[in-house]
Design a protein around this motif. Structure first.
Motif, PDB file in Angstrom:
ATOM      1  N   TYR A 153      39.372  29.417  32.883  1.00 22.46           N
ATOM      2  CA  TYR A 153      38.398  29.282  33.973  1.00 22.46           C
ATOM      3  C   TYR A 153      37.114  30.027  33.640  1.00 22.46           C
ATOM      4  N   GLY A 154      35.991  29.374  33.908  1.00 24.36           N
ATOM      5  CA  GLY A 154      34.699  30.047  33.808  1.00 24.36           C
ATOM      6  C   GLY A 154      33.824  29.595  34.954  1.00 24.36           C
ATOM      7  N   GLY A 155      32.977  30.476  35.432  1.00 21.76           N
ATOM      8  CA  GLY A 155      32.051  30.112  36.501  1.00 21.76           C
ATOM      9  C   GLY A 155      30.807  30.973  36.430  1.00 21.76           C
ATOM     10  N   ILE A 156      29.720  30.423  36.912  1.00 24.93           N
ATOM     11  CA  ILE A 156      28.455  31.181  36.904  1.00 24.93           C
ATOM     12  C   ILE A 156      27.745  30.986  38.238  1.00 24.93           C
ATOM     13  N   ASP A 157      26.878  31.945  38.532  1.00 29.46           N
ATOM     14  CA  ASP A 157      26.028  31.840  39.724  1.00 29.46           C
ATOM     15  C   ASP A 157      24.854  32.792  39.517  1.00 29.46           C
ATOM     16  N   THR A 160      25.056  36.074  37.421  1.00 27.46           N
ATOM     17  CA  THR A 160      26.439  36.530  37.251  1.00 27.46           C
ATOM     18  C   THR A 160      27.334  35.418  36.720  1.00 27.46           C
ATOM     19  N   MET A 162      31.812  34.738  35.541  1.00 27.48           N
ATOM     20  CA  MET A 162      33.168  35.276  35.441  1.00 27.48           C
ATOM     21  C   MET A 162      34.053  34.337  34.639  1.00 27.48           C
ATOM     22  N   LEU A 177      44.259  32.935  43.281  1.00 29.49           N
ATOM     23  CA  LEU A 177      42.985  33.590  43.602  1.00 29.49           C
ATOM     24  C   LEU A 177      42.271  32.907  44.746  1.00 29.49           C
ATOM     25  N   LEU A 221      40.192  39.249  35.205  1.00 29.28           N
ATOM     26  CA  LEU A 221      38.980  38.488  35.506  1.00 29.28           C
ATOM     27  C   LEU A 221      37.796  39.310  34.995  1.00 29.28           C
ATOM     28  N   CYS A 223      34.063  39.973  34.785  1.00 23.49           N
ATOM     29  CA  CYS A 223      32.879  39.648  35.587  1.00 23.49           C
ATOM     30  C   CYS A 223      31.656  40.270  34.921  1.00 23.49           C
ATOM     31  N   LYS A 232      32.667  44.145  34.532  1.00 23.93           N
ATOM     32  CA  LYS A 232      33.832  44.650  35.258  1.00 23.93           C
ATOM     33  C   LYS A 232      35.048  43.805  34.916  1.00 23.93           C
ATOM     34  N   LEU A 234      38.623  42.918  36.371  1.00 21.40           N
ATOM     35  CA  LEU A 234      39.470  42.994  37.551  1.00 21.40           C
ATOM     36  C   LEU A 234      40.883  42.575  37.160  1.00 21.40           C
ATOM     37  N   ASN A 235      41.837  43.467  37.442  1.00 17.20           N
ATOM     38  CA  ASN A 235      43.232  43.153  37.121  1.00 17.20           C
ATOM     39  C   ASN A 235      43.803  42.195  38.161  1.00 17.20           C
ATOM     40  N   LEU A 236      44.259  41.048  37.688  1.00 20.53           N
ATOM     41  CA  LEU A 236      44.808  40.051  38.592  1.00 20.53           C
ATOM     42  C   LEU A 236      46.331  40.115  38.590  1.00 20.53           C
ATOM     43  N   ARG A 237      46.926  39.592  39.634  1.00 24.56           N
ATOM     44  CA  ARG A 237      48.385  39.536  39.701  1.00 24.56           C
ATOM     45  C   ARG A 237      48.807  38.165  40.199  1.00 24.56           C
TER      46      ARG A 237
ATOM     47  N   GLU B  39      39.211  43.580  45.754  1.00 20.58           N
ATOM     48  CA  GLU B  39      39.967  44.576  44.999  1.00 20.58           C
ATOM     49  C   GLU B  39      40.133  45.804  45.888  1.00 20.58           C
ATOM     50  N   PHE B  44      43.960  43.859  42.687  1.00 16.86           N
ATOM     51  CA  PHE B  44      43.618  42.577  43.296  1.00 16.86           C
ATOM     52  C   PHE B  44      44.502  42.341  44.514  1.00 16.86           C
ATOM     53  N   TYR B  46      45.961  39.555  47.166  1.00 21.43           N
ATOM     54  CA  TYR B  46      46.104  38.125  47.435  1.00 21.43           C
ATOM     55  C   TYR B  46      45.385  37.807  48.748  1.00 21.43           C
ATOM     56  N   PRO B  47      44.632  36.734  48.780  1.00 18.17           N
ATOM     57  CA  PRO B  47      43.909  36.399  50.010  1.00 18.17           C
ATOM     58  C   PRO B  47      44.808  36.319  51.245  1.00 18.17           C
ATOM     59  N   ASN B  67      32.271  32.865  41.409  1.00 22.94           N
ATOM     60  CA  ASN B  67      31.245  32.039  40.757  1.00 22.94           C
ATOM     61  C   ASN B  67      31.857  30.677  40.485  1.00 22.94           C
ATOM     62  N   PHE B  68      31.297  29.673  41.109  1.00 17.75           N
ATOM     63  CA  PHE B  68      31.823  28.324  40.923  1.00 17.75           C
ATOM     64  C   PHE B  68      30.824  27.375  40.275  1.00 17.75           C
ATOM     65  N   GLY B  69      29.692  27.891  39.850  1.00 12.97           N
ATOM     66  CA  GLY B  69      28.732  27.033  39.153  1.00 12.97           C
ATOM     67  C   GLY B  69      29.159  26.857  37.712  1.00 12.97           C
ATOM     68  N   GLY B  70      28.618  25.819  37.094  1.00  6.43           N
ATOM     69  CA  GLY B  70      28.989  25.592  35.694  1.00  6.43           C
ATOM     70  C   GLY B  70      27.793  25.246  34.858  1.00  6.43           C
TER      71      GLY B  70
END
Lengths: 255, 70
Positions: A153-157, A160, A162, A177, A221, A223, A232, A234-237, B39, B44, B46-47, B67-70
């Motif tokens: 997965y990759g994303g930009i805005d 920034t 991630m 997530l 993740l 970032c 940064k 971020l530790n995911l689970r 966080e 992390f 969970y939502p 970030n969801f842009g590509g």
């Protein structure tokens, strides 16, 4: 007897990565055997496709439904001004083939949807996410989990970006997530070097998976904030109750 | 008057009401993105747990916009 010996042309073309001990001729052959799917040929996909073809991946499948627009050119470095109006897949194929005719490139102009994602991805070993919306990412994630293949997965805005690598059974999946079902597609701002960095990291992750290397961005993740150059991790689970991957056990990655 | 606790949100010290959940904090800080990443003390969350996690004194919270842009 191995059937995937490197030709003298390949040995020269890839010399600068073959000399890296952790890569070597073995790594080059592993890359040559790989089939990688890139979903989207925008800012992220243009960069990851370029690096993967340059590195000598055996087969790259690229899928996008759009045409090149003038506003794409600040970051989508596969395209030139004269490409405006052409389909991205056609234009990308031309550039990528010119870069490395030894790589098989399957370019398909199509929209990735829930009902065709599995067929489009086919027998590819890795999914590189270069899409621009969560809905399509969820389609890719479903295939990743169902077929147990890694999903980068990759994303930009704006300034920034991630990136993380989801390995079904070993890490969370995208739905851990982002379980909400938002279907909004909004055009975000994009500083060219940000998709450049994120796309490059995605291609590196894909190469490392092909080589069976450890230390991927698994459960992490990454970032990047280009405004203050903050990085940064971020530790995911994995969410044990995730409706998408909650019932998966540990699996191995390709390589 | 409600009892308060001190927490750190995105690096800034803040005082909030005791027994505040992450869900309430998201609403209070107008973090409207439904796909917000949270966080809590370096972990992390969970939502689906946002409503259950109650903040304690000296907790650290990071809100990260996806970030969801590509």
């Amino acid at each position: 007897m191995e059937t995937d010996q490197l030709s003298s042309q390949e040995a020269i073309r890839y010399k600068r990565q073959i000399v890296i001990p952790a890569f070597g001729e073995k790594g080059q052959k592993q890359l040559k055997r790989a089939s990688i799917f890139i979903a989207g040929l925008g800012g992220l996909g243009a960069v990851s496709a370029y690096y993967l073809v340059a590195a000598g991946v055996g087969r790259l499948k690229i899928v996008d439904k759009d045409h090149v627009e003038l506003e794409n050119l600040n970051r989508q470095i596969l395209y030139s001004t004269r490409d405006v109006g052409r389909s991205k897949t056609e234009s990308a194929f031309e550039k990528l083939y010119a870069l490395n005719p030894l790589c098989r490139i399957d370019a398909l102009k199509a929209e990735i949807r829930k009902d065709n994602a599995l067929e489009l991805i086919g027998d590819c070993h890795i999914i590189v996410d270069a899409t621009d919306n969560l809905e399509t990412r969820k389609c890719l994630n479903s295939v990743s989990v169902a077929r147990q293949i890694p999903f980068i997965y990759g994303g930009i805005d704006g300034f920034t970006g991630m990136v993380t690598t989801f390995v079904p059974g070993d890490t969370p999946c995208l739905e851990c997530l982002f379980p909400e079902t938002t279907a909004t597609t909004k055009k975000v701002g994009a500083m060219g070097p940000i998709p450049g960095m994120i796309g490059a990291i995605q291609s590196l992750e894909a190469i490392k998976i092909c080589l069976g290397m450890n230390d991927l961005l698994k459960n992490t993740l990454l970032c990047i904030d280009g405004m203050d150059m903050g990085v940064k991790k971020l530790n995911l689970r994995k969410d044990p109750d995730c409706h998408c991957c909650g019932n998966l056990t540990n699996v191995r990655t390709h390589g | 008057m409600d009892k308060t606790i001190n927490v750190v949100i995105n690096g800034l010290k803040e005082t909030i009401s005791e027994n505040t959940t992450i869900s309430q904090l998201i609403v209070g800080y107008k973090e409207g993105d439904v796909d917000l990443i949270v966080e809590h003390n370096g972990r992390f969350v969970y939502p689906r747990k946002y409503e259950q996690v109650v903040l304690l004194d000296d907790d650290q919270i990071e809100f990260i916009n996806p970030n969801f842009g590509g």
